[in-house]
Design a protein around this motif. Structure first.
Motif, mmCIF file in Angstrom:
data_model
loop_
_atom_site.group_PDB
_atom_site.id
_atom_site.type_symbol
_atom_site.label_atom_id
_atom_site.label_comp_id
_atom_site.label_asym_id
_atom_site.label_seq_id
_atom_site.Cartn_x
_atom_site.Cartn_y
_atom_site.Cartn_z
ATOM 1 N N UNK A 113 0.826 -1.214 0.000
ATOM 2 C CA UNK A 113 0.000 0.000 0.000
ATOM 3 C C UNK A 113 0.853 1.255 0.000
ATOM 4 N N UNK A 114 2.090 1.150 0.498
ATOM 5 C CA UNK A 114 3.033 2.268 0.496
ATOM 6 C C UNK A 114 4.026 2.177 -0.651
ATOM 7 N N UNK A 115 4.545 0.979 -0.882
ATOM 8 C CA UNK A 115 5.616 0.800 -1.859
ATOM 9 C C UNK A 115 5.087 0.849 -3.299
ATOM 10 N N UNK A 116 3.927 0.271 -3.532
ATOM 11 C CA UNK A 116 3.319 0.268 -4.874
ATOM 12 C C UNK A 116 1.850 0.640 -4.726
ATOM 13 N N UNK A 117 1.556 1.920 -4.416
ATOM 14 C CA UNK A 117 0.184 2.312 -4.070
ATOM 15 C C UNK A 117 -0.817 1.997 -5.184
ATOM 16 N N UNK A 118 -1.965 1.497 -4.788
ATOM 17 C CA UNK A 118 -3.080 1.264 -5.700
ATOM 18 C C UNK A 118 -4.309 1.933 -5.093
ATOM 19 N N UNK A 119 -5.384 2.021 -5.874
ATOM 20 C CA UNK A 119 -6.575 2.755 -5.448
ATOM 21 C C UNK A 119 -6.154 4.147 -4.962
ATOM 22 N N UNK A 120 -6.529 4.533 -3.733
ATOM 23 C CA UNK A 120 -6.214 5.878 -3.228
ATOM 24 C C UNK A 120 -5.302 5.829 -1.996
ATOM 25 N N UNK A 121 -4.497 4.778 -1.894
ATOM 26 C CA UNK A 121 -3.645 4.652 -0.711
ATOM 27 C C UNK A 121 -2.561 5.726 -0.650
ATOM 28 N N UNK A 122 -2.249 6.336 -1.791
ATOM 29 C CA UNK A 122 -1.257 7.414 -1.761
ATOM 30 C C UNK A 122 -1.861 8.729 -1.270
ATOM 31 N N UNK A 123 -3.175 8.752 -1.028
ATOM 32 C CA UNK A 123 -3.838 9.965 -0.552
ATOM 33 C C UNK A 123 -4.218 9.898 0.923
#
Length: 408
Positions: A246-256
């Motif tokens: 979820x941090x290393x290769x963010x998908x969906x909106x995990x980078x937000x």
């Protein structure tokens, strides 16, 4: 006795002459602490394990071959039966993989709902793990407390999709339903109580001398061992390696959304227990942020891609072309582009990935699943030797394996 080929090397090296302190026993596949149909062949010297061989396959259903003989949408309910403790995580990983193959973008509201569902699933899975693991070790009260909160979380899942265990709650291209009225308020009420409940669990266990004696310095996974066996999730982070997809290769909106990745350097069962507790706190933090994000999103919950995805129900009921297109997609299936794709997500147990090879047909030419529990079972042959027979139950439970995703 006919010995399977895969076990020949193990049996060839065993000494079958009787020794006072040496014996070979079967742990499972029918054992209340085997967490599924796990058979462990253990060579013991007194009460100490000198050799361990995991023997899997007692729950094998040919799931990947089934996926190669189903149209893409048809396979989604089958993925529920892998990690059946967190079914929506499997739906999500498969849907993301097919969407990557199709090259379609999911609407923002659908992403928010998906993240809510899979993070709620993470809490459900972690509560189930803590309840059963503590019961294996000998703690009864914590089982009742964890299942109480898990029931409230499963009520929320039931309010959304109508199912409590096998959800089929996510679709290729989005989600089937918007959140029902009052659902966010119920979720918020549940989340407000969780920090107090987690503190209660820790109050019962963290400084309990029996709990610490059973978990501390038991089942130590070194960083080298974790990487060489392909560990992921808490099993990897418990060895001091900070890696979360979820941090290393963010998908969906995990980078937000803001959240921390808890890590432990101890490598033992107690350190992994502490990580599960902290992960639940971080999941609560993520869900609070998603509740704030939801109202600002548009009402669309499915991607617009007529070639691959059916139109909304209103259009199907009122427009002839949409009805015909829906009929073709349901009866014959979509025809994705030719190519290969792999997509991985951070499920409650670790890296869950799907590989799909498409030849442009309605069925995948090749479907392969990368399930975290498979690798966390393989590591037992390096992890168990040197442990006592009483610690075998602790280590198996602590690794949080489920056989639905091992015997695919």
């Amino acid at each position: 006795m006919q010995i399977p080929n895969r076990l020949q090397p193990f049996y060839e090296n065993l000494v079958f002459e009787r020794h006072d302190n040496q014996m070979v026993i079967n742990f499972g596949p029918q054992h209340p602490s085997a967490h599924g149909q796990l058979r462990l062949i253990l060579e013991l010297e007194g009460e100490k394990v000198t050799r361990a061989v995991p023997d899997v396959g007692y729950l094998h259903r040919g799931m990947e071959k089934m996926g190669e003989n189903m149209i893409y949408n048809e396979f989604i309910p089958t993925t529920d039966r892998m990690d059946y403790i967190a079914a929506s995580s499997n739906n999500h990983a498969f849907a993301l993989t097919v969407e990557k193959l199709l090259g379609i973008e999911v609407p923002r509201r659908a992403k928010v709902i998906r993240m809510m569902i899979v993070e709620l699933n993470r809490i459900i899975s972690h509560l189930f793990w803590l309840a059963t693991h503590a019961l294996d070790v000998g703690a009864m009260s914590i089982f009742l407390y964890c299942f109480r909160e898990r029931e409230f979380a499963m009520d929320l899942m039931e309010d959304y999709c109508g199912a409590r265990l096998t959800h089929s709650s996510i679709r290729i291209g989005g989600v089937p339903l918007d959140l029902p009225a009052g659902w966010l308020e119920k979720l918020k009420s549940f989340l407000e109580k969780m920090p107090e409940n987690i503190a209660l669990y820790e109050g019962l266990l963290s400084e309990n001398r029996i709990w610490k004696m059973r978990l501390e310095n038991v089942g130590i996974i070194t960083p080298e061992m974790a990487k060489s066996w392909g560990c992921s999730g808490v099993a990897l982070r418990g060895s001091g390696i900070q890696w979360d997809l979820r941090k290393e290769q963010p998908y969906e909106l995990y980078d937000e959304v803001e959240f921390d990745i808890p890590v432990s350097d101890s490598g033992d069962s107690y350190g992994r227990y502490k990580l599960y507790m902290e992960e639940m706190r971080q999941t609560v933090k993520i869900l609070h942020q998603l509740i704030e994000m939801y109202p600002s999103t548009s009402s669309e919950i499915m991607a617009h891609a007529p070639q691959y995805i059916s139109a909304p129900k209103e259009q199907i009921m009122t427009q002839n072309y949409s009805l015909m297109q829906h009929f073709v997609l349901v009866t014959q299936g979509m025809r994705p582009p030719v190519g290969e794709v792999y997509c991985a997500t951070e499920s409650p147990k670790g890296e869950l990935g799907f590989f799909i090879r498409s030849e442009g047909e309605p069925y995948p030419y090749r479907l392969k699943i990368r399930a975290p529990s498979f690798y966390h079972t393989g590591i037992l042959q390096d992890l168990l030797p040197g442990s006592y027979i009483a610690d075998v139950v602790t280590i198996i439970g602590n690794l949080n394996i489920v056989f639905g995703e091992i015997d695919r």
